[in-house]
Design a protein around this motif. Structure first.
Motif, mmCIF file in Angstrom:
data_model
loop_
_atom_site.group_PDB
_atom_site.id
_atom_site.type_symbol
_atom_site.label_atom_id
_atom_site.label_comp_id
_atom_site.label_asym_id
_atom_site.label_seq_id
_atom_site.Cartn_x
_atom_site.Cartn_y
_atom_site.Cartn_z
ATOM 1 N N GLN A 314 0.971 -1.104 -0.109
ATOM 2 C CA GLN A 314 -0.004 -0.224 0.049
ATOM 3 C C GLN A 314 1.056 1.356 0.124
ATOM 4 O OE1 GLN A 314 -3.372 -0.184 -0.399
ATOM 5 N NE2 GLN A 314 -4.287 1.807 0.395
ATOM 6 N N SER A 315 2.255 1.086 0.283
ATOM 7 C CA SER A 315 2.858 2.618 0.195
ATOM 8 C C SER A 315 3.416 2.850 -0.967
ATOM 9 C CB SER A 315 4.165 2.113 1.249
ATOM 10 O OG SER A 315 5.074 1.303 0.541
ATOM 11 N N ASP A 316 3.053 2.185 -1.995
ATOM 12 C CA ASP A 316 3.225 2.955 -3.386
ATOM 13 C C ASP A 316 3.043 4.378 -3.537
ATOM 14 O OD1 ASP A 316 1.046 1.605 -3.359
ATOM 15 O OD2 ASP A 316 1.269 0.643 -5.470
ATOM 16 N N ILE A 388 6.847 5.250 5.991
ATOM 17 C CA ILE A 388 5.424 4.532 5.469
ATOM 18 C C ILE A 388 5.838 3.427 4.600
ATOM 19 C CG2 ILE A 388 3.299 4.676 3.867
ATOM 20 C CD1 ILE A 388 3.627 7.871 4.583
ATOM 21 N N SER A 389 7.101 3.459 3.788
ATOM 22 C CA SER A 389 7.224 2.368 2.934
ATOM 23 C C SER A 389 8.375 1.640 3.106
ATOM 24 C CB SER A 389 7.611 3.290 1.303
ATOM 25 O OG SER A 389 8.656 3.874 1.624
ATOM 26 N N GLY A 390 9.408 2.064 3.799
ATOM 27 C CA GLY A 390 10.575 1.403 4.018
ATOM 28 C C GLY A 390 11.587 1.648 2.996
ATOM 29 N N GLN A 420 -5.035 -3.582 -9.003
ATOM 30 C CA GLN A 420 -5.656 -4.317 -7.911
ATOM 31 C C GLN A 420 -5.049 -3.842 -6.603
ATOM 32 O OE1 GLN A 420 -4.706 -8.487 -8.645
ATOM 33 N NE2 GLN A 420 -6.290 -8.839 -10.231
ATOM 34 N N HIS A 421 -5.974 -2.612 -6.273
ATOM 35 C CA HIS A 421 -5.618 -1.976 -5.314
ATOM 36 C C HIS A 421 -6.613 -1.097 -4.853
ATOM 37 C CE1 HIS A 421 -2.887 1.091 -2.984
ATOM 38 N NE2 HIS A 421 -1.856 0.907 -3.856
ATOM 39 N N THR A 422 -6.840 -1.079 -3.409
ATOM 40 C CA THR A 422 -8.174 -0.114 -3.037
ATOM 41 C C THR A 422 -7.870 1.343 -3.182
ATOM 42 O OG1 THR A 422 -7.133 -0.035 -0.585
ATOM 43 C CG2 THR A 422 -8.774 -1.638 -1.177
ATOM 44 N N ARG A 423 -6.701 1.684 -3.830
ATOM 45 C CA ARG A 423 -6.468 3.201 -4.030
ATOM 46 C C ARG A 423 -5.989 2.952 -5.537
ATOM 47 N NH1 ARG A 423 -9.596 3.547 -0.840
ATOM 48 N NH2 ARG A 423 -9.569 4.627 1.213
ATOM 49 N N ALA A 702 -4.222 0.515 3.936
ATOM 50 C CA ALA A 702 -5.111 -0.446 3.406
ATOM 51 C C ALA A 702 -6.319 -0.882 4.451
ATOM 52 C CB ALA A 702 -4.220 -1.725 3.083
ATOM 53 N N PRO A 703 -7.461 -1.714 3.948
ATOM 54 C CA PRO A 703 -8.441 -1.806 4.588
ATOM 55 C C PRO A 703 -8.428 -2.792 5.857
ATOM 56 C CG PRO A 703 -8.908 -2.736 2.769
ATOM 57 C CD PRO A 703 -7.540 -1.804 2.488
#
Lengths: 828, 169
Positions: A314-316, A388-390, A420-423, A702-703
């Motif tokens: 999710q951190s993209d 957030i992302s590392g 395929q990503h909730t955002r 993410a959810p």
């Protein structure tokens, strides 16, 4: 001179006899003579070699013995099985009756050209099409084994209907009449909103177009969807919001023209192998060329990359914003380009995850100034991005340098990781932003490029518009003029096409569970393997909540829950067109004989329509050509002008917009794209003012995030050898032999902590369900997930990972996120 | 165990079950199909296929020769795009009834001392000696005149008019 040994079978016992100096021309006669003598029930020749000076008879005997021993040791050895079974005449490629025809690969969205050899209607070989610029004569292992997808022993050959709970063979007439009468019944009891049609990006253009006419003008319902919703809907909405028109602006030619490939969550070495090998060849020829792999798992692509950057799920979103921030901070943006060709906007935030039934979302936007946008992304400092992302500040700076260097080209590729990503829509916007900020767009070697996983996700789903809101040529059901255009082309009464947006895929299957859908037809796809949170929808189908019609080539978990199954033609058993990821429309002819009574999806749609009294929708004697030409009229003048059918028959496809017989390589570029007004260098004509939009989009979590009960991230995906749900490729000996079953990849250190060893059966559990499958750890594993995450491919229908996944989706694109949910893993 | 391994690998190298005309039918679905890999390779890793298949390699086990033939298409860099390791499991459902085409019969000559015609597809086979050289495929005829480098000067494909057996260019 050939060296030949014979395996002689007599009353179940086998022995070897060596014949030397045999003349091949007389061999058959010799075998017949041995059989006639009663010495053998069966004789099989084993051809060893053309004689060579250094090949002694002793050596030959030894090798023959090895061959025979192995035949006994490995009775199921993949390639032995068919050849030992074959008693039929041998087919030689030099046979003058073997014909070669051009076609397009049946698998992914790359759209490779395939030359297909047939003898008397049977496919006997394929070769990469050297005339096709997509693949230049090379295929991948799936493409090379296309012939076998047609010839599994369990091809469906007769229509099936459910009687007393069992699917039994019947006649086409009975099956079609039953389907039509159930449709009429549903229309009476539930109305058009009780009817749904679900297809895919594997529909030919003609099939998708016919399905659209069937639903909008026959049924008068917009509950028409395609599985491409599960695969590239986020790219569609992303392109529409950024540029006002869907699909990539660049061609594959950029691969040979660019200097940098940035892959956003995209394992191209396995999923788009032919394009990936073009990249490797480019890098070999030009040593400055770099491949950067941004991913949440170490893959073959990572191994081949120059820089591999692992990031947290999710951190993209934060990474892309962090790059934009650095570009502004370091003064690397193309100010002239941005001021002439871009606007800035912001949309709604904290938008939810679509987890509840009938989830509603309405887009909003407001304009921003450049300064407001700069302040927005300024929050994504390298330090915050790292938290957030590392991703280290150093790697983030490298990415910013790649995008920001005015003398160096960059192509961004992405596929399922971003979509395929909730955002997913936001993430698409954010990648487009990087190309807009730097002016690296619509020009050779510089473009954002979303890849597709199906052969006609673009051609059929996006261009024909087989989605709940869409009509051909980029039109929408909600726009009165658009409906009127289409009604006129279809010669139907004004007001025929409904003005309401139908159910998107997840909602369509939820509606089945709610009992709203009385009749549903599924073609060219296998949702009872591929839907997320599958348990809910499988149960709904098993409870017979809808009358389900499935068109299929093999028995699948979807056909297993159908009320009627239509046996269907596959690939070159029918004529059609596919549209690939670079806007190339390609055509092929029907050159293979379908099995038994199988018929094309198109024929099936037309036959049901006729039984419904909708003959007027499908007139003409050659539906593949007639429907295509009718569809083509709807693309003209819309920036999506596809090439005439006759042109497609003669060429290896054309990239739209095709105007005055010329294809377009670079959309929105003056001198390249005929839609760009004279005098403009770049013009994004999808927007009223010709300006693309740079969107301010935040990182949001993410959810479902790993916690104490479910401590690991689950990512699902694919492998090189199998295509989607495996219903075709698992019937191919070479592909199944190379990848026989589903697995779960676990990081070696996590495995040690969990007490799990390579190959051990483990239980994978989420809040939705559980499955058991073997662990794949360390050297034998296809990839390595980082600690805290696991990976499972979805091709194996005996290990349904979608019983575990979550059906959250992007509120804008309605595309589910198969890449992130929380799970627990334990040894069984 | 070592014996079985040797038998199996030898068999796979030699072409398994054997069938008329095709040099390596056990590892190919049809003439021109990429052969499957008859030995284990790293699943992830960068792979080092060319370590053996770059220049070709011959080893001797118990006096039995095994070869890693030189790749006939050194320009192609993503080996595992087309070549996969077969585990020996056939198919997940039923069985296959696909019957792949074999190449033409080998050795055709117009008269006894004429150069033989090429009986197999040439696509992805740019280096003749990778199969027909000293370190070539054990089942392909070894050229007696490897110092002559212009193979296609004398050897041409089986008359394409006899059958459009190579994809038209």
């Amino acid at each position: 001179m050939a060296l030949v040994s014979l395996i002689i079978t007599k009353e179940g016992k086998e022995s070897v006899r060596v014949l030397e100096g045999g003349d091949l021309e007389t061999l058959d006669a010799q075998i017949e003579a041995i059989k006639a003598s009663g010495e053998a029930d069966d004789v099989k020749p084993v051809f060893m070699s053309i004689e060579r000076a250094d090949f002694s008879r002793r050596e030959f005997l030894k090798r023959t013995a090895y061959t025979f021993a192995a035949a006994l040791i490995l009775p199921t050895f993949s390639s032995c099985a068919p050849s030992l079974q074959q008693s039929a005449e041998k087919i030689l490629l030099s046979d003058p009756t073997v014909k070669w025809n051009k076609s397009t690969c049946r698998f992914c969205g790359v759209g490779c050209g395939v030359m297909v050899a047939t003898k008397a209607g049977t496919v006997v070989a394929v070769a990469g099409d050297e005339k096709n610029p997509v693949n230049k004569g090379l295929l991948c292992v799936k493409g090379y084994h296309l012939p076998s997808i047609l010839y599994g022993s369990d091809r469906l050959k007769k229509p099936l209907v459910r009687k007393n709970g069992e699917l039994v063979e019947t006649s086409w007439d009975e099956a079609l009449s039953l389907v039509a009468s159930k449709l009429s019944e549903t229309l009476q009891t539930k109305g058009p909103r009780g009817v749904a049609f679900y297809g895919s990006g594997q529909w030919t253009i003609q099939e998708g177009y016919a399905a659209s006419k069937f639903m909008r003008a026959g049924v008068k319902s917009n509950h028409l969807e395609a599985n491409a919703r599960l695969c590239m809907a986020s790219a569609v909405v992303g392109f529409l919001l950024s540029f006002g028109k869907d699909e990539p602006m660049g061609p594959y030619d950029d691969i040979e023209k660019t200097d940098n490939y940035v892959l956003w969550g995209n394992n191209m070495a396995e999923m788009h192998p032919v394009l990936f090998s073009r990249m490797l060849e480019r890098r070999k020829k030009a040593s400055h060329v770099k491949i950067v792999d941004l991913s949440t798992r170490t893959t073959r692509t990572s191994q081949a990359s120059d820089l591999h950057i692992l990031f947290k799920p999710q951190s993209d979103l934060a990474i892309a914003n962090g790059i934009a921030n650095l570009l502004i901070e370091k003064n690397k943006i193309d100010k002239d380009f941005v001021s002439k060709h871009c606007n800035f906007s912001a949309g709604k935030e904290d938008i939810g995850y679509g987890l509840e039934d009938k989830f509603a979302f309405k887009k909003e936007s407001r304009k921003l100034s450049f300064e407001e946008y700069a302040a927005y992304v300024a929050e994504y400092t390298p330090q915050r991005v790292e938290e957030i992302s590392g991703v280290s500040p150093k790697n983030l700076a490298t990415l910013a340098e790649i995008y920001g260097d005015p003398n160096s080209g960059v192509v961004s590729f992405w596929c399922m990781g971003v979509n395929q990503h909730t955002r997913g829509t936001w993430m698409n916007n954010l990648i487009n932003n990087l190309h807009l900020l730097t002016g690296k767009i619509s020009k050779p070697g510089n473009n954002p490029f979303s890849l597709t996983g199906q052969p006609s996700a673009c051609g059929t789903v996006r261009e024909v518009g087989t989605l709940a809101h869409a009509l051909p040529g980029g039109r929408k059901v909600t726009v009165p003029d658009h409906r009127a255009d289409v009604e006129k082309a279809w010669n139907v009464e004004e007001g025929t096409i409904p003005d309401w947006v139908g159910y998107h895929t997840v909602e369509m299957f939820r509606a089945v569970d709610r009992g709203e859908i009385g009749w549903m037809w599924i073609q060219t796809t296998n949702p009872m393997v591929s839907m997320p949170k599958l348990g809910r929808y499988l149960k709904a189908m098993e409870d017979r909540k809808t009358f389900l019609v499935v068109s299929e080539v093999y028995p699948t978990p979807t056909s297993a829950v159908a009320d009627v199954v239509f046996p269907t033609n596959l690939w070159v058993e029918k004529e059609g067109c596919f549209g690939n990821s670079e806007r190339r429309t390609q055509q092929w002819d029907a050159i293979a004989t379908p099995p038994g009574e199988a018929k094309s999806d198109l024929w099936q749609i037309i036959e049901v329509a006729k039984r419904m009294g909708w003959h007027h929708l499908f007139e003409g004697n050659h539906p593949e050509e007639d429907l295509y030409e009718e569809y083509r009229q709807l693309t003209l003048g819309r920036g999506k002008d596809v090439a005439p059918y006759e042109t497609l028959k003669k060429t290896r496809g054309m990239r739209w917009p095709v105007v005055d017989g010329k294809e377009t390589l670079y959309r929105y570029r003056g001198g390249e794209d005929p839609y760009v007004p004279d005098g403009e260098d770049v013009y994004f004509y999808g927007k009223p003012d010709g300006k693309a939009v740079i969107w301010a989009r935040p990182w949001e979590p993410a959810p479902e995030i790993p916690d104490e009960d479910y401590p690991l991230w689950l990512c699902t995906g694919r492998v090189l050898e199998h295509w989607h749900t495996g219903s075709m490729t698992r019937r191919v000996p070479e592909l199944h032999g190379a990848m026989p079953k589903g697995f779960i990849e676990i990081h070696p250190e996590d495995a040690t902590l969990l007490g799990i060893q390579d190959g051990q059966e483990v239980r994978l559990t989420s809040r939705r369900g559980e499955i058991t499958l073997p662990a794949s750890i360390g050297e034998t594993a296809r990839g390595t997930p980082p600690m805290g995450s696991v990976f499972v491919p979805f091709f194996d229908e005996s290990k349904l990972v979608n019983l575990v996944t979550l059906d959250s989706f992007c509120p804008l694109s309605k595309e589910p996120d198969y890449k992130k949910c929380a799970v627990r893993v334990e040894a069984v | 165990m070592r014996r079985i391994f040797l038998v199996v690998t030898t068999t796979l190298l030699l072409g398994g079950c054997g069938d008329g005309g095709d040099p390596r039918p056990g590892t190919r679905a049809y003439a021109g199909a990429p052969p499957t890999i008859p030995h284990q390779v790293e699943s992830l890793g960068r792979g080092n296929c060319l370590g053996c298949h770059g220049a070709g390699l011959e080893v001797s086990l118990d006096g039995d020769k095994q070869r890693g033939p030189e790749t006939p298409h050194p320009n192609q860099l993503s080996c595992r795009q087309c070549h996969v390791v077969s585990s020996g499991e056939s198919v997940a459902f039923g069985h296959t009834i696909f019957q792949g085409a074999l190449p033409g019969k080998g050795g055709n000559r117009s008269h006894p001392i004429a150069p033989p015609l090429i009986p197999h597809p040439l696509q992805n086979r740019k280096e003749c000696l990778s199969c027909h050289g000293d370190l070539g495929d054990l089942k392909a005829p070894t050229s007696s005149h490897q110092d002559r480098l212009s193979c296609s000067q004398c050897h041409i494909p089986l008359n394409p008019e006899l059958g459009a057996w190579l994809p038209p260019k």
